[in-house]
Enzyme design. Structure first.
Site, PDB file in Angstrom:
ATOM      1  N   ASN A  98      -3.579  90.749  10.157  1.00 15.50           N
ATOM      2  CA  ASN A  98      -3.872  91.381   8.870  1.00 15.50           C
ATOM      3  C   ASN A  98      -5.203  92.106   8.837  1.00 15.50           C
ATOM      4  O   ASN A  98      -5.336  93.106   8.148  1.00 15.50           O
ATOM      5  CB  ASN A  98      -3.871  90.318   7.769  1.00 15.50           C
ATOM      6  CG  ASN A  98      -4.212  90.892   6.402  1.00 15.50           C
ATOM      7  OD1 ASN A  98      -3.496  91.771   5.910  1.00 15.50           O
ATOM      8  ND2 ASN A  98      -5.300  90.424   5.808  1.00 15.50           N
ATOM      9  N   ASP A 158      -9.148  95.400   6.211  1.00  9.18           N
ATOM     10  CA  ASP A 158      -7.695  95.263   6.159  1.00  9.18           C
ATOM     11  C   ASP A 158      -6.971  96.326   6.985  1.00  9.18           C
ATOM     12  O   ASP A 158      -6.963  97.509   6.641  1.00  9.18           O
ATOM     13  CB  ASP A 158      -7.240  95.338   4.695  1.00  9.18           C
ATOM     14  CG  ASP A 158      -5.889  94.697   4.491  1.00  9.18           C
ATOM     15  OD1 ASP A 158      -5.788  93.473   4.707  1.00  9.18           O
ATOM     16  OD2 ASP A 158      -4.943  95.416   4.130  1.00  9.18           O
ATOM     17  N   ARG A 186       1.703  81.590  15.226  1.00  7.62           N
ATOM     18  CA  ARG A 186       1.477  81.353  13.795  1.00  7.62           C
ATOM     19  C   ARG A 186       0.840  82.629  13.269  1.00  7.62           C
ATOM     20  O   ARG A 186      -0.233  83.022  13.739  1.00  7.62           O
ATOM     21  CB  ARG A 186       0.514  80.193  13.557  1.00  7.62           C
ATOM     22  CG  ARG A 186       0.125  80.040  12.065  1.00  7.62           C
ATOM     23  CD  ARG A 186      -1.322  79.664  11.858  1.00  7.62           C
ATOM     24  NE  ARG A 186      -1.648  79.406  10.456  1.00  7.62           N
ATOM     25  CZ  ARG A 186      -2.606  80.062   9.776  1.00  7.62           C
ATOM     26  NH1 ARG A 186      -3.330  81.007  10.349  1.00  7.62           N
ATOM     27  NH2 ARG A 186      -2.847  79.776   8.514  1.00  7.62           N
ATOM     28  N   ASP A 188      -1.170  84.468  10.766  1.00  5.31           N
ATOM     29  CA  ASP A 188      -2.127  84.242   9.684  1.00  5.31           C
ATOM     30  C   ASP A 188      -1.935  85.283   8.580  1.00  5.31           C
ATOM     31  O   ASP A 188      -1.659  86.457   8.860  1.00  5.31           O
ATOM     32  CB  ASP A 188      -3.542  84.378  10.286  1.00  5.31           C
ATOM     33  CG  ASP A 188      -4.648  84.079   9.301  1.00  5.31           C
ATOM     34  OD1 ASP A 188      -4.884  82.898   9.024  1.00  5.31           O
ATOM     35  OD2 ASP A 188      -5.282  85.039   8.807  1.00  5.31           O
ATOM     36  N   HIS A 192      -0.114  88.910   3.213  1.00  6.36           N
ATOM     37  CA  HIS A 192      -0.971  90.080   2.986  1.00  6.36           C
ATOM     38  C   HIS A 192      -0.548  91.288   3.809  1.00  6.36           C
ATOM     39  O   HIS A 192      -1.277  92.271   3.919  1.00  6.36           O
ATOM     40  CB  HIS A 192      -2.428  89.707   3.247  1.00  6.36           C
ATOM     41  CG  HIS A 192      -2.890  88.606   2.333  1.00  6.36           C
ATOM     42  ND1 HIS A 192      -3.352  88.866   1.067  1.00  6.36           N
ATOM     43  CD2 HIS A 192      -2.877  87.266   2.473  1.00  6.36           C
ATOM     44  CE1 HIS A 192      -3.640  87.709   0.466  1.00  6.36           C
ATOM     45  NE2 HIS A 192      -3.360  86.721   1.300  1.00  6.36           N
ATOM     46  N   GLU A 225       2.317  82.332   7.859  1.00  4.49           N
ATOM     47  CA  GLU A 225       1.591  81.664   6.785  1.00  4.49           C
ATOM     48  C   GLU A 225       1.755  82.455   5.501  1.00  4.49           C
ATOM     49  O   GLU A 225       1.158  83.519   5.316  1.00  4.49           O
ATOM     50  CB  GLU A 225       0.111  81.527   7.149  1.00  4.49           C
ATOM     51  CG  GLU A 225      -0.581  80.560   6.223  1.00  4.49           C
ATOM     52  CD  GLU A 225      -1.843  81.118   5.639  1.00  4.49           C
ATOM     53  OE1 GLU A 225      -2.611  80.319   5.097  1.00  4.49           O
ATOM     54  OE2 GLU A 225      -2.077  82.333   5.694  1.00  4.49           O
ATOM     55  N   ASN A 288      -2.863  71.232   6.217  1.00  2.00           N
ATOM     56  CA  ASN A 288      -3.244  72.184   7.251  1.00  2.00           C
ATOM     57  C   ASN A 288      -4.761  72.361   7.222  1.00  2.00           C
ATOM     58  O   ASN A 288      -5.458  71.723   6.420  1.00  2.00           O
ATOM     59  CB  ASN A 288      -2.473  73.502   7.112  1.00  2.00           C
ATOM     60  CG  ASN A 288      -3.036  74.412   6.036  1.00  2.00           C
ATOM     61  OD1 ASN A 288      -3.878  74.009   5.231  1.00  2.00           O
ATOM     62  ND2 ASN A 288      -2.587  75.642   6.004  1.00  2.00           N
ATOM     63  N   ARG A 323       4.950  69.963  11.817  1.00  3.94           N
ATOM     64  CA  ARG A 323       3.652  70.146  12.455  1.00  3.94           C
ATOM     65  C   ARG A 323       2.705  69.060  11.956  1.00  3.94           C
ATOM     66  O   ARG A 323       2.612  68.819  10.751  1.00  3.94           O
ATOM     67  CB  ARG A 323       3.074  71.515  12.106  1.00  3.94           C
ATOM     68  CG  ARG A 323       1.689  71.756  12.718  1.00  3.94           C
ATOM     69  CD  ARG A 323       1.114  73.104  12.312  1.00  3.94           C
ATOM     70  NE  ARG A 323       0.888  73.174  10.870  1.00  3.94           N
ATOM     71  CZ  ARG A 323       0.614  74.308  10.219  1.00  3.94           C
ATOM     72  NH1 ARG A 323       0.576  75.464  10.864  1.00  3.94           N
ATOM     73  NH2 ARG A 323       0.432  74.294   8.908  1.00  3.94           N
TER      74      ARG A 323
HETATM   75  C1  LM2 Z   1      -5.942  82.385   6.388  1.00  7.95           C
HETATM   76  N1  LM2 Z   1      -4.699  82.451   6.193  1.00  7.95           N
HETATM   77  O1  LM2 Z   1      -4.120  83.387   5.500  1.00  7.95           O
HETATM   78  C2  LM2 Z   1      -6.564  81.283   7.133  1.00  7.95           C
HETATM   79  O2  LM2 Z   1      -5.664  80.177   7.234  1.00  7.95           O
HETATM   80  C3  LM2 Z   1      -7.865  80.912   6.483  1.00  7.95           C
HETATM   81  O3  LM2 Z   1      -8.445  79.825   7.126  1.00  7.95           O
HETATM   82  C4  LM2 Z   1      -8.778  82.144   6.495  1.00  7.95           C
HETATM   83  O4  LM2 Z   1      -9.976  81.927   5.716  1.00  7.95           O
HETATM   84  C5  LM2 Z   1      -8.101  83.352   5.862  1.00  7.95           C
HETATM   85  N2  LM2 Z   1      -6.694  83.364   5.849  1.00  7.95           N
HETATM   86  C6  LM2 Z   1      -8.532  84.623   6.586  1.00  7.95           C
HETATM   87  O5  LM2 Z   1      -7.987  84.646   7.871  1.00  7.95           O
HETATM   88  C7  LM2 Z   1     -11.082  81.405   6.433  1.00  7.95           C
HETATM   89  C8  LM2 Z   1     -12.046  80.688   5.479  1.00  7.95           C
HETATM   90  C9  LM2 Z   1     -12.822  81.683   4.627  1.00  7.95           C
HETATM   91  C10 LM2 Z   1     -13.535  82.677   5.508  1.00  7.95           C
HETATM   92  C11 LM2 Z   1     -12.447  83.405   6.321  1.00  7.95           C
HETATM   93  C12 LM2 Z   1     -13.018  84.444   7.260  1.00  7.95           C
HETATM   94  O6  LM2 Z   1     -11.298  79.804   4.634  1.00  7.95           O
HETATM   95  O7  LM2 Z   1     -13.803  80.952   3.866  1.00  7.95           O
HETATM   96  O8  LM2 Z   1     -14.280  83.582   4.722  1.00  7.95           O
HETATM   97  O9  LM2 Z   1     -11.738  82.440   7.139  1.00  7.95           O
HETATM   98  O10 LM2 Z   1     -13.920  83.866   8.146  1.00  7.95           O
HETATM   99  C13 LM2 Z   1     -15.663  83.736   5.031  1.00  7.95           C
HETATM  100  C14 LM2 Z   1     -16.541  83.352   3.832  1.00  7.95           C
HETATM  101  C15 LM2 Z   1     -16.238  84.326   2.683  1.00  7.95           C
HETATM  102  C16 LM2 Z   1     -16.508  85.765   3.120  1.00  7.95           C
HETATM  103  C17 LM2 Z   1     -15.660  86.055   4.370  1.00  7.95           C
HETATM  104  C18 LM2 Z   1     -15.920  87.453   4.942  1.00  7.95           C
HETATM  105  O11 LM2 Z   1     -16.252  82.007   3.453  1.00  7.95           O
HETATM  106  O12 LM2 Z   1     -17.103  84.001   1.582  1.00  7.95           O
HETATM  107  O13 LM2 Z   1     -16.084  86.659   2.069  1.00  7.95           O
HETATM  108  O14 LM2 Z   1     -15.949  85.096   5.408  1.00  7.95           O
HETATM  109  O15 LM2 Z   1     -17.260  87.581   5.373  1.00  7.95           O
HETATM  110  C19 LM2 Z   1     -17.047  87.612   1.609  1.00  7.95           C
HETATM  111 CA    CA Z   2      -3.272  93.494   4.291  1.00 10.58          CA
END
Ligand code: LM2
Ligand code: CA
EC number: 3.2.1.1
Length: 474
Positions: A98, A158, A186, A188, A192, A225, A288, A323
């Site tokens: 994505n 994106d 998987r 992700d 989206h 997902e 998860n 899983r």
């Molecule tokens: C998913 N599935 O759709 C994953 O299972 C999940 O773990 C991912 O979020 C998300 N989608 C994007 O692949 C994690 C985490 C976020 C984190 C993102 C990117 O839960 O908190 O975001 O990965 O690393 C972080 C910061 C957020 C910031 C972002 C971009 O927490 O505040 O947004 O990075 O810099 C401005």
């Molecule tokens: Ca998208």
């Protein structure tokens, strides 16, 4: 692409979250293969941004498709896949189709040393430039398909999967992993992306690699997902025919039930009767890596008694593609995996019982959990029969004449003769102990000629579940 390509009678996947490739290879040979696990979901394999403090989620911010991360490099990855396949354990990779990384001031350097300028949408390691991405916008209305699929999920750049260039780069990346012997992916953040774009990508992939033991013309297993609670515009139904879909309602409802918010007797109609996807399209889990960090109904390793009961039910009831989560200890959302002073991920260490000790939780090494992986293998292809309940939180059921389960989530004892449907004999409860050198180290149950046995689960017993099966008969 719903076939996970399991080996023999195996049927459970474990997510070894943030493990290193060399440790997973070792785990396949020494534990997962011998215990009958069918496969491993591994953390993202491609290069990611380096975030301060090294939170686990930096791996959800790709920089390139080079296979170098804190879990290891391409050579180590290839070695792991071969060694796991050799002992009948399949590898499924968490892939990020994505998006790329989020904003980063100046030039970012990834885990393989590749530079990128995320603010300019410039990722020369692929290469991608701004024209390969959707214009920047924020998701504010989750019922607006355009926003959900074309704006930036938490600010992550994106990708435009309708473009030929983006498609070709994604297909090349996935085909590279197939060449290395993986069994599937998987996907992700599938919600989206437009399902038509994903359909194009999945159907363009190579067949699985016959040099790794897959039959000719095997298609990669896909599980997507899609978080669908039933009230958004983009639904699981758009994806379920392309591959399996994560069934988040399963996770919430099983958490509710074993937390005591819903009587266990209602579980008799578990599965499609609860509005879940058809069994062969549902990827099921108690928790998860995301929802184990959220407050709410979902159970995690921090409530071990209920967690083990929920997992036993998950693996005993014939519904879904199962899983199991294997975590590292965390205090908050950003806690990094166990690492040393140089920020290298450290290997799990085990005590004399085989339990992990150094920051890894390794739920898959809890006896009550791996024993149920064995149970699920032993009863494969049997139906639920002989359901019993006390009208409340005590239940039992059989899996044909091969296995029997009982649960007590009431505050009083379960003590009575129940129909186990098993052939006469003495069976070890594989929850409280094991069958070792011909005797049970925990509870045992003697089944009479009518299939009945005396079942006792005290309200203060260490575990609230008892499990018998034909492979643990004295
Ligand atoms: C998913 N599935 O759709 C994953 O299972 C999940 O773990 C991912 O979020 C998300 N989608 C994007 O692949 C994690 C985490 C976020 C984190 C993102 C990117 O839960 O908190 O975001 O990965 O690393 C972080 C910061 C957020 C910031 C972002 C971009 O927490 O505040 O947004 O990075 O810099 C401005
Ligand atoms: Ca998208």
């Amino acid at each position: 692409q719903h076939n996970p390509h399991w080996w023999g009678n195996r049927n459970t996947i474990v997510h070894l979250f943030e493990w290193k490739w060399s440790d997973i290879a070792q785990e396949c040979e020494s534990f997962l293969g011998p215990r009958g696990f069918a496969g491993v979901q591994v953390s993202p394999v491609n290069e990611n941004i380096i975030a301060a403090g090294r939170p686990w989620w930096e791996r959800y911010q790709p920089i390139s498709y080079k296979l170098t991360t804190r879990s290891g490099n391409e050579e180590e990855f290839g070695d792991m896949v071969r060694r796991c396949n050799d002992v009948g354990v399949r590898i499924y990779v968490d892939v990020l189709l994505n998006h790329m990384s989020g904003d980063f001031d100046g030039v970012a350097v990834g885990t393989a040393g590749t530079e990128a300028e995320p603010r300019k949408k410039s990722f020369p390691g692929v290469p991608y430039t701004a024209q390969d991405f959707h214009p920047t916008c924020e998701i504010t209305d989750w019922n607006d398909r355009f926003q959900v699929q074309q704006c930036e999920l938490v600010g992550l750049k994106d990708l435009d999967q309708s473009s030929d260039w983006v498609r070709s780069k994604l297909i090349e990346f996935l085909d590279h992993l197939i060449e290395l012997g993986v069994a599937g992916f998987r996907v992700d953040a599938a919600k989206h992306m437009a399902s038509e774009d994903l359909e194009y990508i999945y159907s363009s992939l190579s067949n699985l690699n016959i040099d790794h033991g897959f039959p000719h013309n095997s298609r990669p297993f896909i599980f997507q997902e899609v978080i669908d609670h039933g009230h958004e515009t983009v639904s699981r139904d758009e994806y379920k025919d392309l591959g399996a879909v994560t069934e988040f309602r399963f996770s919430e409802e099983i958490g509710n039930a074993f937390r005591g918010n819903n009587a266990l007797k209602w579980l008799q109609s578990w599965g499609t009767g609860w509005g879940f996807l058809p069994s062969g399209q549902a990827l099921t889990f108690v928790d998860n890596h995301d929802n184990q960090r959220d407050a709410g109904a979902v159970l995690n390793y921090k409530s071990p008694r209920q967690y083990k009961m929920a997992t036993a039910f998950h693996l005993a009831y014939p519904y879904g593609i199962s899983r199991v989560m294997s975590s590292f200890a965390f205090d908050d959302h950003d806690t990094p995996p166990p690492q040393d002073a140089q920020e290298r991920i450290i290997s799990p260490e085990f005590d004399e019982d085989g339990a992990c000790v150094n920051g890894w939780i390794c739920e898959h090494r809890w006896r009550q959990i791996y024993a149920m992986v064995g149970f699920k293998n032993a009863v494969r292809d049997t139906e639920i029969t002989g359901w019993w309940d006390n009208g409340d939180n005590q239940i039992s059921f059989c899996r044909g004449n091969k296995g029997f389960l009982a649960f007590n989530n009431n505050l009083y004892d379960l003590s009575q003769d129940l129909n186990t449907c098993l052939p006469a004999g003495t069976y070890c409860d594989v929850i409280s102990g094991s069958l070792i050198d011909g005797s049970c180290t925990g509870k045992s149950v003697t089944v009479n000629d009518n299939g009945y046995g005396y079942i006792h689960i005290g309200s203060d017993d260490f575990d609230g579940v008892l499990a018998l099966h034909v492979d643990a008969k004295v």
